[in-house]
Design a protein around this motif. Structure first.
Motif, short mmCIF file in Angstrom:
data_model
loop_
_atom_site.label_atom_id
_atom_site.label_comp_id
_atom_site.label_asym_id
_atom_site.label_seq_id
_atom_site.Cartn_x
_atom_site.Cartn_y
_atom_site.Cartn_z
N TYR A 1 24.86 66.94 85.58
CA TYR A 1 24.11 67.19 86.83
C TYR A 1 24.51 68.21 87.60
O TYR A 1 25.54 68.84 87.44
N ARG B 1 21.97 60.53 89.88
CA ARG B 1 22.12 61.26 91.42
C ARG B 1 20.90 62.35 91.44
O ARG B 1 20.12 62.58 90.59
N ASP C 1 24.59 65.92 94.81
CA ASP C 1 25.20 65.33 93.62
C ASP C 1 25.85 63.89 94.04
O ASP C 1 26.25 63.33 93.24
N ASN C 2 25.63 63.56 95.37
CA ASN C 2 26.51 62.50 95.84
C ASN C 2 25.39 61.33 96.25
O ASN C 2 25.69 60.46 97.15
N ASP D 1 30.27 57.44 95.53
CA ASP D 1 31.22 58.38 95.68
C ASP D 1 31.89 58.57 97.07
O ASP D 1 31.65 59.12 98.12
MG MG Z 1 30.67 63.30 93.42
#
Ligand code: MG
Ligand code: AMP
Length: 518
Positions: A87, A199, A269-270, A279
């Motif tokens: 990702y 994500r 990405d989180n 995360d």
């Molecule tokens: Mg992360």
């Protein structure tokens, strides 16, 4: 330990054909196969029986060497093929390109009671996405993730879950404050569980690479396996998919605001495509109520991810997701309408949430004003959010002065007359407003106590558990784990955890300041 393995991710989605575990750009693939690293002396130090039950793992099985070896990456469950996901993401507002599971390795999927769960190890060694880092995790950050994910679940906040916390027996080098003082710390692995670890960044990467073919494959998979109720792939379904992700993201953030949780690194990405908290890094819990607070020292300058900005950042991140989905929709208006709706829904949901914290259930045009006034007043002097809202449920006609909430002040002795006056004004308005409610004091108190937790994982509490665990004593991990299973209950034996952050913790690393080093 016999698990009902049902892998869908690796069987339905395109794999990286290269099997070599080397750091590189991976294109036209959703994941790369990679095996966890063997560890020196694996030891499970805590497990979540609740999560094990969800997977069909018995308490006896949790004690076995086989369980230990699977959740520390030392043994691969038969007929499964671990993998790391590819990702990208926007980090702190900037496009960061390919990121990927740099230190997370997915093991397999388990189906139990008609639910499908992905099992993932965090800290089990390098992957093609590890970039310049080692793929490992240290004990302190692993304890924080392990405890907080389960605590959030019991608070009713959408989240990934924790199954186990283990030591690897290997040492890991970290520079906690990024100030040129690296030191060895104990390596650890959390096995974490979620219906999906996808994500926003999983979708962004294909659009950035103009790979619409694989974008469509991934979106269709996600809808089929996680949003099946919205229908078969079509432009309309893709719009509804975005709408549902927006709705879930907002709901998650409203919960964060309710309990005073600050994620700390809301990069795309989180952001989970299922709207789960994911995360757990330099997160923190508000002690003094403060819209400007962030636990993350890496974000100290701009405070992008501060408490009061989380709803805006949710919207900013959804904007990035809208861009990522655009090639499948090719129309701007429906996406813009959904983003606009996020804003109006936020106003409405935030108001309802804040009203519930105050025990207000009737309609009243002054409520927004009362809440804004409260938020201003709460920030006049350092006032503990958790204690304030919990104790406010004791407010009544007979019990209507400043004493009710006094325990929430960090420096109660030195509050100026002016501030006291402002508080009294607010409390008088609140008392008047309560007269318009229909519930009895006891009924209101019960409802307030169901949304205002008594116990949260204060930053210093996690740090105490970390300090003890570093010395080989894991009892505090268990004590906090048990405490946080019932965050809304009165637990007279645990009253010591219903207290303000002690002064020693105010500026201590790990208690009020956390870096991304983990
Ligand atoms: Mg992360
Ligand atoms: P985070 O913001 O902590 O979620 O991490 C951002 C990116 O860095 C993700 O792609 C992680 O997989 C990666 N990452 C973080 N720590 C490590 C590590 N110790 N080794 C390899 N990759 C890491």
């Amino acid at each position: 330990m016999k698990l009902n393995i049902k892998d869908t991710f690796t069987t339905k989605l395109p794999a990286d054909p290269i099997l070599e575990n080397s750091r590189r750009q991976v294109t036209e693939a959703v994941f790369s196969h990679v095996n966890p690293k063997k560890t020196k002396e694996p030891k499970v130090i805590h497990t979540s029986q609740e999560m094990a039950n969800e997977l069909g793992i018995s308490s006896e099985e949790l004690q076995t060497d086989f369980f230990r070896d699977v959740v520390t990456g030392n043994e691969i469950y038969p007929n499964t093929k671990p993998y790391a996901m590819c990702y990208a993401g926007h980090q702190f507002g900037n496009w960061a390109g390919q990121l990927g599971d740099g230190r997370a390795i997915n093991l397999f999927e388990v189906e139990h009671h008609n639910k499908n769960w992905k099992v993932q190890l965090k800290g089990a060694g390098e992957t093609p996405y590890s970039r310049t880092a080692d793929g490992l995790a240290v004990l302190r950050s692993s304890i924080r993730e392990y405890l907080c994910a389960e605590a959030m679940f019991h608070l009713g906040v959408p989240t990934t879950r924790s199954l186990s916390l283990s030591l690897t027996g290997d040492d890991v080098l970290r520079d906690v404050l990024y100030n040129g003082n690296p030191a060895y710390e104990k390596g650890a692995i959390v096995s974490r569980i979620s219906p999906s670890f996808l994500r926003f960044g999983n979708f962004e990467i294909f659009t950035a690479r103009k790979d619409v073919k694989n974008l469509k494959i991934l979106v269709d998979y996600t809808i089929k396996h996680h949003f099946n109720h919205i229908g078969k792939p079509s432009k309309e379904t893709y719009i509804n998919f975005f709408k549902e992700v927006s709705k879930r993201t907002l709901e998650m953030i409203i919960h964060w605001q309710r309990v005073g949780f600050v994620h700390g690194v809301m990069n795309t990405d989180n952001m989970s495509i299922l709207g789960l908290t994911i995360d757990y890094g330099p997160y923190g819990w508000l002690e003094g109520f403060d819209f400007g607070w962030t636990p993350n020292t890496t974000d100290r300058q701009h405070k992008r991810y501060r408490y009061g900005n989380q709803p805006n950042i949710g919207l900013w991140n959804l904007f990035q997701l809208a861009n990522a989905l655009y090639p499948l929709i090719e129309e701007v208006e429906p996406l813009e309408a959904i983003l606009a709706e996020y804003k109006t829904n936020f106003e409405q949901k935030s108001l309802t949430m804040m009203k519930s914290k105050l025990g207000l259930f009737e309609d009243n045009k002054n409520d927004l004003g009362i809440i804004q006034n409260l938020e201003d007043t709460l920030q006049l002097v350092e006032t503990d959010m958790t204690i304030f809202f919990r104790n406010l449920s004791n407010f009544s006609d007979e019990n209507s002065n400043l004493k009710v909430i006094e325990d929430a002040f960090y420096d109660a002795e030195n509050i100026s007359e002016e501030v006291k006056q402002l508080w009294n004004t607010w409390l008088n308005t609140y008392a008047e407003r309560l007269k318009k409610e229909k519930l009895s004091n006891n009924e209101r108190k019960a409802k307030m106590n169901a949304v205002n937790p008594k116990y949260v994982l204060r930053n210093y509490m996690a740090q105490l558990a970390i300090d003890a665990a570093d010395q080989g004593d894991y009892t505090l991990i268990d004590e906090l784990f048990q405490l946080l299973k019932k965050p809304y209950d009165e637990q007279p034996k645990n009253q010591k955890w219903f207290t303000k952050r002690p002064e020693w913790a105010r500026h201590k690393v790990g208690c009020s300041m956390l870096s991304c080093s983990s």
